[in-house]
Design an enzyme around this catalytic site. Structure first.
Site, mmCIF file in Angstrom:
data_model
loop_
_atom_site.group_PDB
_atom_site.id
_atom_site.type_symbol
_atom_site.label_atom_id
_atom_site.label_comp_id
_atom_site.label_asym_id
_atom_site.label_seq_id
_atom_site.Cartn_x
_atom_site.Cartn_y
_atom_site.Cartn_z
ATOM 1 N N THR A 28 -10.113 -7.409 -31.192
ATOM 2 C CA THR A 28 -10.755 -8.562 -31.830
ATOM 3 C C THR A 28 -10.022 -9.884 -31.597
ATOM 4 O OG1 THR A 28 -11.287 -9.460 -34.021
ATOM 5 C CG2 THR A 28 -9.462 -7.949 -33.929
ATOM 6 N N GLN A 30 -22.761 -0.668 -34.481
ATOM 7 C CA GLN A 30 -23.517 -1.620 -33.638
ATOM 8 C C GLN A 30 -23.247 -1.363 -32.159
ATOM 9 O OE1 GLN A 30 -23.832 -5.813 -35.014
ATOM 10 N NE2 GLN A 30 -21.746 -5.513 -35.748
ATOM 11 N N TYR A 49 -7.118 -6.745 -41.522
ATOM 12 C CA TYR A 49 -7.972 -6.266 -40.422
ATOM 13 C C TYR A 49 -7.342 -6.627 -39.071
ATOM 14 C CZ TYR A 49 -11.874 -6.300 -37.089
ATOM 15 O OH TYR A 49 -12.664 -6.111 -35.984
HETATM 16 N N1 LIG Z 1 -18.263 -6.629 -35.727
HETATM 17 C C1 LIG Z 1 -17.542 -7.642 -35.230
HETATM 18 O O1 LIG Z 1 -17.800 -8.822 -35.500
HETATM 19 C C2 LIG Z 1 -16.390 -7.360 -34.308
HETATM 20 C C3 LIG Z 1 -15.645 -8.435 -33.789
HETATM 21 C C4 LIG Z 1 -14.582 -8.172 -32.933
HETATM 22 C C5 LIG Z 1 -14.268 -6.855 -32.610
HETATM 23 N N2 LIG Z 1 -14.995 -5.838 -33.148
HETATM 24 C C6 LIG Z 1 -14.607 -4.482 -32.822
HETATM 25 O O2 LIG Z 1 -15.669 -3.876 -32.090
HETATM 26 C C7 LIG Z 1 -15.701 -2.475 -32.357
HETATM 27 C C8 LIG Z 1 -17.104 -2.058 -32.731
HETATM 28 O O3 LIG Z 1 -17.484 -2.818 -33.875
HETATM 29 P P1 LIG Z 1 -18.964 -2.746 -34.486
HETATM 30 O O4 LIG Z 1 -19.359 -4.144 -34.762
HETATM 31 O O5 LIG Z 1 -19.840 -1.883 -33.664
HETATM 32 O O6 LIG Z 1 -18.620 -2.040 -35.876
HETATM 33 P P2 LIG Z 1 -19.542 -1.260 -36.891
HETATM 34 O O7 LIG Z 1 -20.983 -1.582 -36.659
HETATM 35 O O8 LIG Z 1 -18.936 -1.477 -38.233
HETATM 36 O O9 LIG Z 1 -19.359 0.255 -36.454
HETATM 37 C C9 LIG Z 1 -18.145 0.897 -36.573
HETATM 38 C C10 LIG Z 1 -18.409 2.377 -36.483
HETATM 39 O O10 LIG Z 1 -17.150 3.032 -36.605
HETATM 40 C C11 LIG Z 1 -17.374 4.193 -37.364
HETATM 41 N N3 LIG Z 1 -16.160 4.678 -37.997
HETATM 42 C C12 LIG Z 1 -15.519 4.181 -39.102
HETATM 43 N N4 LIG Z 1 -14.466 4.967 -39.402
HETATM 44 C C13 LIG Z 1 -14.457 5.955 -38.469
HETATM 45 C C14 LIG Z 1 -13.626 7.075 -38.252
HETATM 46 N N5 LIG Z 1 -12.585 7.341 -39.036
HETATM 47 N N6 LIG Z 1 -13.905 7.895 -37.211
HETATM 48 C C15 LIG Z 1 -14.963 7.643 -36.392
HETATM 49 N N7 LIG Z 1 -15.794 6.611 -36.556
HETATM 50 C C16 LIG Z 1 -15.528 5.775 -37.583
HETATM 51 C C17 LIG Z 1 -18.395 3.790 -38.405
HETATM 52 O O11 LIG Z 1 -19.031 4.959 -38.871
HETATM 53 P P3 LIG Z 1 -19.495 5.095 -40.397
HETATM 54 O O12 LIG Z 1 -20.525 4.024 -40.569
HETATM 55 O O13 LIG Z 1 -20.009 6.464 -40.494
HETATM 56 O O14 LIG Z 1 -18.250 4.828 -41.223
HETATM 57 C C18 LIG Z 1 -19.325 2.900 -37.599
HETATM 58 O O15 LIG Z 1 -20.365 3.646 -37.052
HETATM 59 C C19 LIG Z 1 -14.637 -2.234 -33.438
HETATM 60 O O16 LIG Z 1 -13.457 -1.827 -32.815
HETATM 61 C C20 LIG Z 1 -14.427 -3.615 -34.038
HETATM 62 O O17 LIG Z 1 -13.141 -3.760 -34.605
HETATM 63 C C21 LIG Z 1 -16.054 -6.054 -33.965
#
Ligand SMILES: NC(=O)c1ccc[n+]([C@@H]2O[C@H](COP(=O)([O-])OP(=O)(O)OC[C@H]3O[C@@H](n4cnc5c(N)ncnc54)[C@H](OP(=O)(O)O)[C@@H]3O)[C@@H](O)[C@H]2O)c1
Length: 288
Positions: free
Chosen positions: A98, A11, A122
């Site tokens: 987070t 995202q 997590y």
């Molecule tokens: N989503 C939330 O509600 C939330 C809340 C607070 C903080 N965050 C933080 O914000 C950041 C971005 O989150 P998001 O919502 O964009 O998450 P997301 O949509 O789940 O995207 C995460 C991305 O990381 C990639 N990824 C997973 N394992 C990997 C690896 N070993 N090497 C390289 N890439 C890898 C995934 O690729 P694949 O799909 O190919 O596995 C996916 O494209 C993260 O650090 C998350 O912890 C998110």
């Protein structure tokens, strides 16, 4: 500025790519191109692209699934930033963490220096991943955020729209409070941070306002109906966390205090409901 984005397929990764400023020369690598859990893969990416700034958007974000596969969560969320920090050289590393690093026991917004106490695998993996970035001193910045959604990928908004289109009622927990954050605004905040060499260390970013998941769901139903993304009425009913058991424990109150970061960046985000409306409008435009 030469910028390397890891985790570009998620995202936040998508939003970073589409909001990149004109003066940024961006290399966006997905997990297949750079596996942040693999030190060699990370070193290869950094050596070949020689970035001045690395923005790590990679994450293992399946909060409940992490309870049954902690090693996988750790590999991405803890080892990933450690590998990036070790290979960064002179590049600055901007990393995202987070609100789930907090236990939610405090009834007021969380400051960056408040005591962390994650309740889930997590949250623990994300907290561990903050340390190597912060250890970079003035070359490392961690932006904690909460409840991220976007038109890209899977998230609460898209799950709710799917459920609301197929059910007469949905039940949503009303005793967990935080703030939704549109990934687009988060990406723009990261680009602002990228332009501010003087800003390092821990920061908080979320959209303005506060909500329970129930409030968020009600707003999704109302805004989606106004845009005719939902065409049938749906009842949203509040339930307690105890009525909706999940593998991972979540904080009851995880609102991040962002005042300092908003002030330092010279920019505060719109209210979460306005951001939600803007994201739903994008979804509507995409679907004609
Ligand atoms: N989503 C939330 O509600 C939330 C809340 C607070 C903080 N965050 C933080 O914000 C950041 C971005 O989150 P998001 O919502 O964009 O998450 P997301 O949509 O789940 O995207 C995460 C991305 O990381 C990639 N990824 C997973 N394992 C990997 C690896 N070993 N090497 C390289 N890439 C890898 C995934 O690729 P694949 O799909 O190919 O596995 C996916 O494209 C993260 O650090 C998350 O912890 C998110």
């Amino acid at each position: 500025m030469k910028v390397l984005i890891t985790g570009a397929g998620g995202q936040l990764g998508h939003e970073l790519v589409r909001t990149a400023p004109a003066d940024a020369v961006v290399t966006a690598l997905r997990s297949a191109d750079c596996d942040v859990g693999d030190p060699d893969s990370v070193a290869r990416a950094i050596t070949s692209h020689r970035p001045e700034i690395i923005i790590n958007a990679a994450g293992y974000t399946a909060v409940d699934k992490a309870e049954s596969e902690p090693a996988v969560a750790d590999r991405v969320n803890a080892q990933g930033p450690a590998n990036l920090a070790a290979a960064a050289g002179l590049a600055r590393l901007l990393h995202v963490s987070t609100d789930f690093v907090f236990d939610g026991s405090q009834g007021q917004p969380w400051q960056t220096d408040d005591r962390t106490n994650p309740l889930s695998v997590y949250g623990r993996s994300k907290l561990t991943g903050e340390a190597p970035v912060l250890a970079l001193g003035n070359r490392g910045a961690v932006l904690r955020t909460s409840w991220v959604y976007s038109k890209f990928g899977g998230n609460f908004v898209k799950t709710m729209l799917r459920l609301m289109a197929s059910r007469p009622e949905v039940r949503v927990v009303s005793d967990q409070v935080g703030a939704p954050t549109w990934a687009r605004g988060l990406a723009e905040a990261l680009w602002r941070l990228a332009g501010r060499q003087d800003m390092h260390g821990l920061h908080h970013w979320r959209d303005a306002g506060a909500a329970s998941w129930y409030d968020f769901a009600v707003a999704i139903a109302e805004e989606a109906a106004a845009l005719q993304l939902l065409t049938r009425p749906v009842s949203v009913l509040p339930i307690g966390t105890a009525d909706y058991p999940t593998p991972a424990r979540r904080p009851a109150y995880s609102l991040l205090d962002c005042a300092t970061t908003w002030q330092q960046l010279g920019h505060s985000p719109p209210h979460w409901r306005a951001q939600l409306r803007a994201m739903l409008l994008e979804l509507k435009e995409d679907h004609g």
